[in-house]
Design a protein around this motif. Structure first.
Motif, PDB file in Angstrom:
ATOM      1  N   GLN A   1     -11.894  -2.245  -1.942  1.00  0.00           N
ATOM      2  CA  GLN A   1     -12.883  -2.590  -0.605  1.00  0.00           C
ATOM      3  C   GLN A   1     -13.566  -1.434   0.063  1.00  0.00           C
ATOM      4  N   SER A   2     -13.024  -0.501   0.174  1.00  0.00           N
ATOM      5  CA  SER A   2     -14.000   0.612   0.902  1.00  0.00           C
ATOM      6  C   SER A   2     -14.936   1.181   0.042  1.00  0.00           C
TER       7      SER A   2
ATOM      8  N   TYR B   1      -5.946   0.461  -5.284  1.00  0.00           N
ATOM      9  CA  TYR B   1      -5.474  -0.444  -4.497  1.00  0.00           C
ATOM     10  C   TYR B   1      -6.684  -1.636  -4.713  1.00  0.00           C
ATOM     11  N   VAL B   2      -6.025  -2.859  -5.265  1.00  0.00           N
ATOM     12  CA  VAL B   2      -6.990  -3.862  -4.852  1.00  0.00           C
ATOM     13  C   VAL B   2      -6.284  -5.104  -3.742  1.00  0.00           C
ATOM     14  N   PRO B   3      -6.418  -5.271  -2.597  1.00  0.00           N
ATOM     15  CA  PRO B   3      -5.804  -6.080  -1.906  1.00  0.00           C
ATOM     16  C   PRO B   3      -5.788  -7.461  -2.312  1.00  0.00           C
TER      17      PRO B   3
ATOM     18  N   PHE C   1       0.875  -1.237   0.002  1.00  0.00           N
ATOM     19  CA  PHE C   1      -0.051  -0.071  -0.006  1.00  0.00           C
ATOM     20  C   PHE C   1       0.982   1.368  -0.092  1.00  0.00           C
ATOM     21  N   THR C   2       0.814   2.101  -0.978  1.00  0.00           N
ATOM     22  CA  THR C   2       1.787   3.330  -1.285  1.00  0.00           C
ATOM     23  C   THR C   2       1.156   4.567  -0.646  1.00  0.00           C
ATOM     24  N   ALA C   3       1.880   5.503  -0.588  1.00  0.00           N
ATOM     25  CA  ALA C   3       1.161   6.739   0.257  1.00  0.00           C
ATOM     26  C   ALA C   3       0.114   7.350  -0.649  1.00  0.00           C
ATOM     27  N   ASN C   4       0.129   7.274  -2.110  1.00  0.00           N
ATOM     28  CA  ASN C   4      -0.979   7.875  -2.879  1.00  0.00           C
ATOM     29  C   ASN C   4      -2.194   6.884  -3.142  1.00  0.00           C
ATOM     30  N   ALA C   5      -2.024   5.844  -2.605  1.00  0.00           N
ATOM     31  CA  ALA C   5      -3.031   4.698  -2.718  1.00  0.00           C
ATOM     32  C   ALA C   5      -4.470   4.976  -2.230  1.00  0.00           C
TER      33      ALA C   5
ATOM     34  N   ASP D   1     -20.086 -10.040  -7.398  1.00  0.00           N
ATOM     35  CA  ASP D   1     -19.349  -9.034  -8.692  1.00  0.00           C
ATOM     36  C   ASP D   1     -19.130  -7.740  -8.057  1.00  0.00           C
ATOM     37  N   CYS D   2     -17.791  -7.281  -8.174  1.00  0.00           N
ATOM     38  CA  CYS D   2     -17.029  -6.163  -7.651  1.00  0.00           C
ATOM     39  C   CYS D   2     -16.906  -4.964  -8.957  1.00  0.00           C
ATOM     40  N   THR D   3     -17.285  -5.376  -9.970  1.00  0.00           N
ATOM     41  CA  THR D   3     -17.111  -4.472 -10.975  1.00  0.00           C
ATOM     42  C   THR D   3     -17.507  -3.159 -10.689  1.00  0.00           C
ATOM     43  N   ASN D   4     -18.827  -2.653  -9.858  1.00  0.00           N
ATOM     44  CA  ASN D   4     -19.099  -1.309  -9.711  1.00  0.00           C
ATOM     45  C   ASN D   4     -18.070  -0.580  -8.871  1.00  0.00           C
ATOM     46  N   ALA D   5     -17.645  -1.484  -7.796  1.00  0.00           N
ATOM     47  CA  ALA D   5     -16.606  -0.778  -6.995  1.00  0.00           C
ATOM     48  C   ALA D   5     -15.276  -0.277  -7.729  1.00  0.00           C
TER      49      ALA D   5
END
Length: 129
Positions: A11-12, A44-46, A2-6, A22-26
């Motif tokens: 997930q949030s 960012y995608v954990p 996870f970087t500073a500009n992430a 289905d996570c497409t909308n996120a």
């Protein structure tokens, strides 16, 4: 990592890392927010599995000078008929200064290849661009 500009964590924005929801909308929300920013951004995608539908990320209206996608594992629907009419599974269209780092793209093509190796009428299959 996870970087500073992430500043766009999928997930949030509602993405569930279960490989079934289905996570497409996120992802599209994260893309829209990153594109609206004039500061370099990271989506960012954990590291987990995220079900992802046929989607196009358009860049022609993007104001961002640099977008980084740090992906975990993106998973296509196992039922190839769901994206049967799509030309692409994932498409980056008219984007500049976009980096995709890490991750796995799991197109779940096993069922499609079983169909193609039979004598059934199978779709051509979506492609990754």
């Amino acid at each position: 990592m996870f970087t500073a500009n992430a500043n766009h964590d999928v997930q949030s924005l509602g993405a569930k890392p279960d490989g079934k929801t289905d996570c497409t909308n996120a992802f599209l929300s994260a893309w829209a927010s990153a594109c609206a920013s004039i500061e370099p951004s990271t989506i960012y995608v954990p590291p987990r599995r995220y079900l992802f539908g046929a989607t196009s990320f358009a860049g022609q209206l993007c104001k961002n000078p640099a977008i980084t996608l740090r992906i975990g594992t993106l998973v296509a629907q196992s039922d190839y008929n769901i994206i049967r009419n799509s030309v692409n599974w994932i498409k980056l269209e008219r984007v500049t200064r976009v980096s995709v780092l890490g991750g796995i793209l799991d197109g779940q093509g096993t069922n499609l290849w079983v169909c193609k190796n039979s004598s059934k009428n199978c779709p051509n299959g979506a492609t990754l661009c």
